[in-house]
Write a protein that holds these residues in place. Structure first.
Motif, PDB file in Angstrom:
ATOM      1  N   ALA A 155       0.824  -1.215   0.000  1.00  0.00           N
ATOM      2  CA  ALA A 155       0.000   0.000   0.000  1.00  0.00           C
ATOM      3  C   ALA A 155       0.854   1.259   0.000  1.00  0.00           C
ATOM      4  CB  ALA A 155      -0.930  -0.008   1.214  1.00  0.00           C
ATOM      5  N   LEU A 156       1.956   1.243   0.738  1.00  0.00           N
ATOM      6  CA  LEU A 156       2.845   2.405   0.777  1.00  0.00           C
ATOM      7  C   LEU A 156       3.439   2.675  -0.602  1.00  0.00           C
ATOM      8  CD1 LEU A 156       4.339   4.606   2.334  1.00  0.00           C
ATOM      9  CD2 LEU A 156       6.088   2.923   2.912  1.00  0.00           C
ATOM     10  N   ASN A 157       3.928   1.623  -1.259  1.00  0.00           N
ATOM     11  CA  ASN A 157       4.497   1.779  -2.599  1.00  0.00           C
ATOM     12  C   ASN A 157       3.460   2.299  -3.588  1.00  0.00           C
ATOM     13  OD1 ASN A 157       7.045   0.911  -1.892  1.00  0.00           O
ATOM     14  ND2 ASN A 157       6.688  -1.213  -2.463  1.00  0.00           N
ATOM     15  N   VAL A 158       2.269   1.689  -3.568  1.00  0.00           N
ATOM     16  CA  VAL A 158       1.232   2.065  -4.524  1.00  0.00           C
ATOM     17  C   VAL A 158       0.753   3.491  -4.276  1.00  0.00           C
ATOM     18  CG1 VAL A 158      -1.099   1.539  -5.335  1.00  0.00           C
ATOM     19  CG2 VAL A 158       0.504  -0.317  -4.901  1.00  0.00           C
ATOM     20  N   THR A 159       0.637   3.888  -3.004  1.00  0.00           N
ATOM     21  CA  THR A 159       0.169   5.239  -2.692  1.00  0.00           C
ATOM     22  C   THR A 159       1.137   6.293  -3.198  1.00  0.00           C
ATOM     23  OG1 THR A 159      -0.988   4.435  -0.717  1.00  0.00           O
ATOM     24  CG2 THR A 159      -0.553   6.788  -0.844  1.00  0.00           C
ATOM     25  N   LEU A 160       2.439   6.063  -3.017  1.00  0.00           N
ATOM     26  CA  LEU A 160       3.436   7.019  -3.514  1.00  0.00           C
ATOM     27  C   LEU A 160       3.295   7.216  -5.022  1.00  0.00           C
ATOM     28  CD1 LEU A 160       6.637   5.967  -1.523  1.00  0.00           C
ATOM     29  CD2 LEU A 160       5.475   8.169  -1.391  1.00  0.00           C
ATOM     30  N   LEU A 161       3.082   6.120  -5.726  1.00  0.00           N
ATOM     31  CA  LEU A 161       2.923   6.200  -7.176  1.00  0.00           C
ATOM     32  C   LEU A 161       1.565   6.790  -7.545  1.00  0.00           C
ATOM     33  CD1 LEU A 161       3.914   5.558 -10.036  1.00  0.00           C
ATOM     34  CD2 LEU A 161       2.985   3.251  -9.758  1.00  0.00           C
ATOM     35  N   ALA A 162       0.511   6.395  -6.813  1.00  0.00           N
ATOM     36  CA  ALA A 162      -0.853   6.787  -7.171  1.00  0.00           C
ATOM     37  C   ALA A 162      -1.079   8.282  -7.040  1.00  0.00           C
ATOM     38  CB  ALA A 162      -1.857   6.029  -6.302  1.00  0.00           C
TER      39      ALA A 162
ATOM     40  N   ALA B 291      16.248   4.310 -11.553  1.00  0.00           N
ATOM     41  CA  ALA B 291      15.831   3.093 -12.245  1.00  0.00           C
ATOM     42  C   ALA B 291      17.016   2.158 -12.486  1.00  0.00           C
ATOM     43  CB  ALA B 291      15.154   3.444 -13.562  1.00  0.00           C
ATOM     44  N   LYS B 292      18.184   2.741 -12.721  1.00  0.00           N
ATOM     45  CA  LYS B 292      19.379   1.917 -12.951  1.00  0.00           C
ATOM     46  C   LYS B 292      19.974   1.434 -11.642  1.00  0.00           C
ATOM     47  CE  LYS B 292      23.736   1.903 -15.533  1.00  0.00           C
ATOM     48  NZ  LYS B 292      24.650   2.669 -16.411  1.00  0.00           N
ATOM     49  N   TRP B 293      19.893   2.277 -10.603  1.00  0.00           N
ATOM     50  CA  TRP B 293      20.507   1.950  -9.318  1.00  0.00           C
ATOM     51  C   TRP B 293      19.637   0.995  -8.503  1.00  0.00           C
ATOM     52  CZ3 TRP B 293      19.888   4.975  -4.321  1.00  0.00           C
ATOM     53  CH2 TRP B 293      20.734   4.478  -3.327  1.00  0.00           C
ATOM     54  N   LYS B 294      18.330   1.312  -8.401  1.00  0.00           N
ATOM     55  CA  LYS B 294      17.400   0.506  -7.606  1.00  0.00           C
ATOM     56  C   LYS B 294      16.141   0.220  -8.434  1.00  0.00           C
ATOM     57  CE  LYS B 294      19.641   0.273  -3.637  1.00  0.00           C
ATOM     58  NZ  LYS B 294      20.026  -1.027  -3.017  1.00  0.00           N
ATOM     59  N   PRO B 295      16.217  -0.665  -9.407  1.00  0.00           N
ATOM     60  CA  PRO B 295      15.070  -0.901 -10.283  1.00  0.00           C
ATOM     61  C   PRO B 295      13.864  -1.482  -9.557  1.00  0.00           C
ATOM     62  CG  PRO B 295      16.796  -2.535 -10.660  1.00  0.00           C
ATOM     63  CD  PRO B 295      17.380  -1.489  -9.769  1.00  0.00           C
ATOM     64  N   ALA B 296      14.059  -2.127  -8.413  1.00  0.00           N
ATOM     65  CA  ALA B 296      12.939  -2.735  -7.689  1.00  0.00           C
ATOM     66  C   ALA B 296      12.139  -1.702  -6.897  1.00  0.00           C
ATOM     67  CB  ALA B 296      13.454  -3.816  -6.745  1.00  0.00           C
ATOM     68  N   TRP B 297      12.664  -0.515  -6.722  1.00  0.00           N
ATOM     69  CA  TRP B 297      11.964   0.530  -5.967  1.00  0.00           C
ATOM     70  C   TRP B 297      10.901   1.198  -6.846  1.00  0.00           C
ATOM     71  CZ3 TRP B 297      16.119   3.760  -2.867  1.00  0.00           C
ATOM     72  CH2 TRP B 297      16.753   2.898  -1.954  1.00  0.00           C
TER      73      TRP B 297
ATOM     74  N   ILE C  20       9.374   8.083  -6.332  1.00  0.00           N
ATOM     75  CA  ILE C  20      10.495   8.638  -5.584  1.00  0.00           C
ATOM     76  C   ILE C  20      11.124   9.798  -6.340  1.00  0.00           C
ATOM     77  CG2 ILE C  20      12.793   8.142  -4.669  1.00  0.00           C
ATOM     78  CD1 ILE C  20      11.828   5.275  -4.148  1.00  0.00           C
ATOM     79  N   ALA C  21      11.258   9.654  -7.667  1.00  0.00           N
ATOM     80  CA  ALA C  21      11.845  10.734  -8.465  1.00  0.00           C
ATOM     81  C   ALA C  21      10.997  12.009  -8.371  1.00  0.00           C
ATOM     82  CB  ALA C  21      11.967  10.296  -9.921  1.00  0.00           C
ATOM     83  N   LEU C  22       9.683  11.849  -8.418  1.00  0.00           N
ATOM     84  CA  LEU C  22       8.811  13.015  -8.317  1.00  0.00           C
ATOM     85  C   LEU C  22       8.880  13.641  -6.930  1.00  0.00           C
ATOM     86  CD1 LEU C  22       5.597  12.044 -10.318  1.00  0.00           C
ATOM     87  CD2 LEU C  22       7.453  13.564 -10.983  1.00  0.00           C
TER      88      LEU C  22
ATOM     89  N   THR D  10       0.208   0.150 -14.224  1.00  0.00           N
ATOM     90  CA  THR D  10       1.418   0.370 -13.423  1.00  0.00           C
ATOM     91  C   THR D  10       1.156   0.141 -11.939  1.00  0.00           C
ATOM     92  OG1 THR D  10       0.897   2.742 -13.434  1.00  0.00           O
ATOM     93  CG2 THR D  10       2.507   1.956 -15.034  1.00  0.00           C
ATOM     94  N   ARG D  11       0.041   0.671 -11.422  1.00  0.00           N
ATOM     95  CA  ARG D  11      -0.253   0.508  -9.992  1.00  0.00           C
ATOM     96  C   ARG D  11      -0.620  -0.930  -9.650  1.00  0.00           C
ATOM     97  NH1 ARG D  11      -4.464   4.999 -10.105  1.00  0.00           N
ATOM     98  NH2 ARG D  11      -3.654   5.300 -12.199  1.00  0.00           N
ATOM     99  N   SER D  12      -1.352  -1.604 -10.536  1.00  0.00           N
ATOM    100  CA  SER D  12      -1.722  -2.998 -10.275  1.00  0.00           C
ATOM    101  C   SER D  12      -0.487  -3.890 -10.281  1.00  0.00           C
ATOM    102  CB  SER D  12      -2.731  -3.475 -11.328  1.00  0.00           C
ATOM    103  OG  SER D  12      -3.918  -2.713 -11.278  1.00  0.00           O
ATOM    104  N   THR D  13       0.400  -3.674 -11.261  1.00  0.00           N
ATOM    105  CA  THR D  13       1.632  -4.470 -11.318  1.00  0.00           C
ATOM    106  C   THR D  13       2.509  -4.220 -10.110  1.00  0.00           C
ATOM    107  OG1 THR D  13       1.555  -4.377 -13.749  1.00  0.00           O
ATOM    108  CG2 THR D  13       3.651  -4.998 -12.744  1.00  0.00           C
ATOM    109  N   LEU D  14       2.645  -2.946  -9.723  1.00  0.00           N
ATOM    110  CA  LEU D  14       3.444  -2.618  -8.540  1.00  0.00           C
ATOM    111  C   LEU D  14       2.833  -3.240  -7.291  1.00  0.00           C
ATOM    112  CD1 LEU D  14       5.718  -1.050  -7.160  1.00  0.00           C
ATOM    113  CD2 LEU D  14       4.198   0.946  -7.066  1.00  0.00           C
ATOM    114  N   ASN D  15       1.510  -3.240  -7.210  1.00  0.00           N
ATOM    115  CA  ASN D  15       0.823  -3.847  -6.062  1.00  0.00           C
ATOM    116  C   ASN D  15       1.156  -5.341  -5.963  1.00  0.00           C
ATOM    117  OD1 ASN D  15      -1.066  -3.732  -3.871  1.00  0.00           O
ATOM    118  ND2 ASN D  15      -2.587  -4.712  -5.184  1.00  0.00           N
TER     119      ASN D  15
END
Length: 327
Positions: A21-28, A194-200, A205-207, A317-322
């Motif tokens: 949820a934390l990951n998806v919220t940051l992106l959402a 994306a190159k350093w931490k692709p799993a994040w 985070i960039a935004l 994107t959000r569903s895949t990240l979830n």
């Protein structure tokens, strides 16, 4: 469907869901602002859509991983509709809630009539062609803001892609280099992460990093960033639920032009959600119930018609990240 899920719920699943949820919220939240901007709406419309769809859709969805909210496709639909109907564009605040209500009703009725079973016959080439065309138009439209040439673009002549590209070419000498440098720096941060931490969740985070750095420079009037364009904030009064204003003169004159785009958005939102649910189900071993998922699209948009915001669809994107975050 959520009743059966709650019966099997435990703290282990809660721990995994909290991280996802934390990951998806940051992106959402970041995408909500971007998609509202693409549609030409205030950012509160995207934020409300993200929150309400995420609260309501899971109560009715058969899929455990799909996340609903504003998407590129639905934002493009709104943008293109108001672009080719400039006489309605100035009335977006009263027309968008009616449009969302129509989308919700169409999707709900479609689910009850099991229309989703027919979506498997939609050609992949049709979908790819549509999304590619949408991407080109969105890129061209957002280049106006990236280059900071909004005031140099003739709105009437830029309703079509050709007119927009011609307008951009004429406005290039007036490029705002501060705006362009902010956009370029954000891209550099994104690709570095994306190159350093692709799993994040590097997009979000960039935004956040770019907004924290450049937002502070703009807010504290540090040259040359003082006066750079920013989004308009919103207050609690704009978050209050409001029923679509249906009991007014001329409502049927408004429904008529909205019907076509409402059908298109309802179909596209249901199709996106179905494709997402089936793709994730093939990876998780779940069984995809496409009509139940279409019903969740309808219910999420009906809730959104009352709460405010733009049309909701299934987000790739959000569903895949979830899913990849362990939800």
């Amino acid at each position: 469907p959520f009743v059966a899920s709650l019966r099997r719920y435990d703290f282990g699943k809660l721990r995994h869901d909290s991280r996802a949820a934390l990951n998806v919220t940051l992106l959402a939240v970041a995408q909500a602002i971007a998609f509202a901007s693409i549609a030409g709406l205030p950012v509160v419309y995207g934020v409300l859509c993200t929150a309400i769809a995420a609260l309501v859709a899971p109560l009715f969805s058969a899929s455990r991983h799909t996340i609903m909210g504003p998407t590129n496709a639905t934002a493009f639909m709104l943008f293109s509709f108001f672009s080719v109907n400039p006489d309605l564009a100035h009335r977006w605040s009263e027309l968008v809630p009616v449009l969302v209500l129509m989308v919700g009703l169409i999707a709900t009725l479609g689910a009850l009539m099991r229309v989703a079973d027919l979506m498997q016959f939609v050609s992949r080439s049709v979908l790819v062609g549509y999304i590619s065309g949408a991407a080109v138009l969105i890129l061209a439209n957002q280049s106006i803001h990236l280059l900071g040439v909004v005031k140099w673009i003739d709105i009437d002549s830029s309703a079509s892609l050709v007119g927009l590209l011609i307008g951009l070419a004429k406005a290039l000498p007036h490029t705002d280099w501060v705006s362009l440098s902010i956009g370029a720096a954000t891209l550099v941060i994104y690709y570095a992460l994306a190159k350093w931490k692709p799993a994040w969740p590097v997009f979000a985070i960039a935004l956040v990093i770019a907004s924290a750095v450049f937002g502070s420079l703009i807010r504290f009037h540090v040259p040359p960033f003082a006066g750079a364009a920013t989004f308009t904030t919103f207050g609690f009064d704009e978050l209050m639920p409001r029923l679509p204003h249906l009991m007014r003169a001329g409502i049927f004159n408004d429904i008529s032009p909205l019907l076509g785009v409402a059908l298109a958005i309802a179909f596209l939102a249901s199709l996106e959600n179905t494709l997402m649910a089936k793709a994730l189900a093939s990876r998780s071993g779940d069984h995809a119930d496409v009509n139940q998922d279409m019903f969740s699209v309808g219910m999420a948009n009906l809730a959104r018609a009352v709460a405010g915001g733009m049309p909701a669809s299934g987000s790739l994107t959000r569903s895949t990240l979830n899913f990849e975050s362990g939800a």
